[in-house]
Write an enzyme that holds these catalytic residues in place. Structure first.
Site, short mmCIF file in Angstrom:
data_model
loop_
_atom_site.label_atom_id
_atom_site.label_comp_id
_atom_site.label_asym_id
_atom_site.label_seq_id
_atom_site.Cartn_x
_atom_site.Cartn_y
_atom_site.Cartn_z
N ASP A 58 -4.25 11.28 4.82
CA ASP A 58 -4.56 9.85 4.70
C ASP A 58 -5.05 9.32 6.06
O ASP A 58 -4.31 8.64 6.77
CB ASP A 58 -3.31 9.11 4.22
CG ASP A 58 -3.59 7.68 3.81
OD1 ASP A 58 -4.79 7.30 3.75
OD2 ASP A 58 -2.62 6.96 3.52
N HIS A 87 -6.72 5.56 2.59
CA HIS A 87 -6.56 4.73 1.39
C HIS A 87 -6.96 3.27 1.63
O HIS A 87 -7.18 2.53 0.68
CB HIS A 87 -5.15 4.87 0.80
CG HIS A 87 -4.09 4.03 1.45
ND1 HIS A 87 -3.26 4.51 2.43
CD2 HIS A 87 -3.72 2.75 1.24
CE1 HIS A 87 -2.43 3.55 2.80
NE2 HIS A 87 -2.68 2.47 2.09
N SER A 146 -0.56 -0.67 6.34
CA SER A 146 -1.28 0.60 6.27
C SER A 146 -2.45 0.68 7.21
O SER A 146 -3.15 -0.31 7.45
CB SER A 146 -1.79 0.85 4.85
OG SER A 146 -0.78 1.38 4.07
N1 ARG Z 1 0.57 1.84 1.46
C1 ARG Z 1 0.99 0.66 2.16
C2 ARG Z 1 -0.21 -0.16 2.59
O1 ARG Z 1 -1.27 0.03 2.05
C3 ARG Z 1 1.93 1.00 3.28
C4 ARG Z 1 3.27 1.25 2.76
C5 ARG Z 1 4.23 1.64 3.81
N2 ARG Z 1 5.53 1.64 3.20
C6 ARG Z 1 6.65 1.87 3.83
N3 ARG Z 1 7.76 1.76 3.17
N4 ARG Z 1 6.65 2.20 5.09
O2 ARG Z 1 -0.10 -1.08 3.38
#
Ligand code: ARG
Length: 194
Positions: free
Chosen positions: A55, A6, A154
C-alpha cells in the site's frame, strides 16, 4: 511525495491534472499555510492490488519543494527503530473518535489542527492474531488501546526521531486497521524499510 496506494487508486490517468497537494500545512483550513503543487504523475506500487499489501504510491510534483526539507526514509538497516515497544509518532487530520472493531464504523470527527500520537510497535506475532493476512516483511503494526491512527490519516507518515539528534526517519505509511484505538487491534502500516 510518498502516500498510500489506496488513497490514489481511484485517480485515473486523465484525472491526475486535477490533483494538487500542499506541503507544510498544520491547520487544514488555513489557506495561507504551506506550498501547493500540482501532481504531474502518480506511481502506484506495481504489486498493489486492493487488499492493502504494498500500500504505497509516489506522486511526482510539478516542481520541487525547496522550502520544506523531506524526511529521511527507513532502509533495511534501520530495523532497530521497529523493535516491539518502541514509540513511533503518527500524525494526521483523521478521525479522533475511538472506533470499536466490530462494526468497523462510528462517529466521525475530523480535526482542523494536525494531530500527533505516540504509538508503540507491536510484534508481528501478536499483530497476526488480529490480522491473519499480515505479511511482516511488508507491514508494521503499532498502537495500543486509546492510541492509534484512524480513517483520514491514511498515506500519512509513521516516523521516529533519531535519539540525541534533530533528524527524523519515516518507517511507515498509515494503511489500515480494524476499528481505531481498539484493544487488540493496532494500526497496520506499510513498511517503508522494505
Ligand atoms: N484506511 C484508513 C484511511 O484511509 C486508515 C485506517 C487506519 N486505521 C487504524 N486503526 N490505524 O485513512
Amino acid at each position: 511525495m510518498l502516500t498510500a496506494a489506496h488513497c490514489v487508486q481511484d485517480i485515473r490517468p486523465d484525472m491526475v491534472g486535477d490533483v494538487s497537494v500542499i506541503v507544510g500545512r498544520t491547520v487544514l483550513s488555513d489557506d495561507s499555510q504551506g506550498y501547493a503543487r500540482d501532481v504531474r504523475q502518480i506511481y502506484v506500487h506495481p504489486k498493489y492490488k486492493d487488499d492493502y499489501a504494498y500500500d504505497a504510491a509516489v506522486l511526482i510534483l510539478s516542481s520541487p519543494v525547496t522550502e520544506v526539507a523531506p524526511i529521511q526514509l527507513a532502509t533495511p538497516g534501520t530495523d532497530a527503530l521497529e523493535r516491539p515497544g518502541r514509540l513511533l509518532t503518527g500524525i494526521g487530520w483523521g478521525n479522533t473518535v475511538q472506533q470499536d472493531p466490530f462494526p468497523n464504523e462510528g462517529v466521525w470527527n475530523g480535526p482542523d489542527q494536525l494531530q500527533e500520537v505516540q504509538v508503540p510497535v507491536v510484534s508481528a506475532a501478536e499483530c497476526s492474531i488480529s490480522y491473519d493476512d499480515l505479511d511482516p516483511a511488508l507491514d508494521l503494526c503499532a498502537g495500543k488501546t486509546g492510541k492509534d491512527t484512524c480513517q483520514g490519516d491514511s498515506g500519512g507518515p509513521l516516523f521516529v526521531k533519531v535519539p540525541r539528534q534533530e533528524s527524523y526517519v519515516q518507517v511507515g505509511l498509515v494503511s489500515r486497521g480494524i476499528g481505531c484505538a481498539a484493544t487488540g487491534y493496532p494500526g497496520v502500516y506499510t513498511r517503508v524499510a522494505n
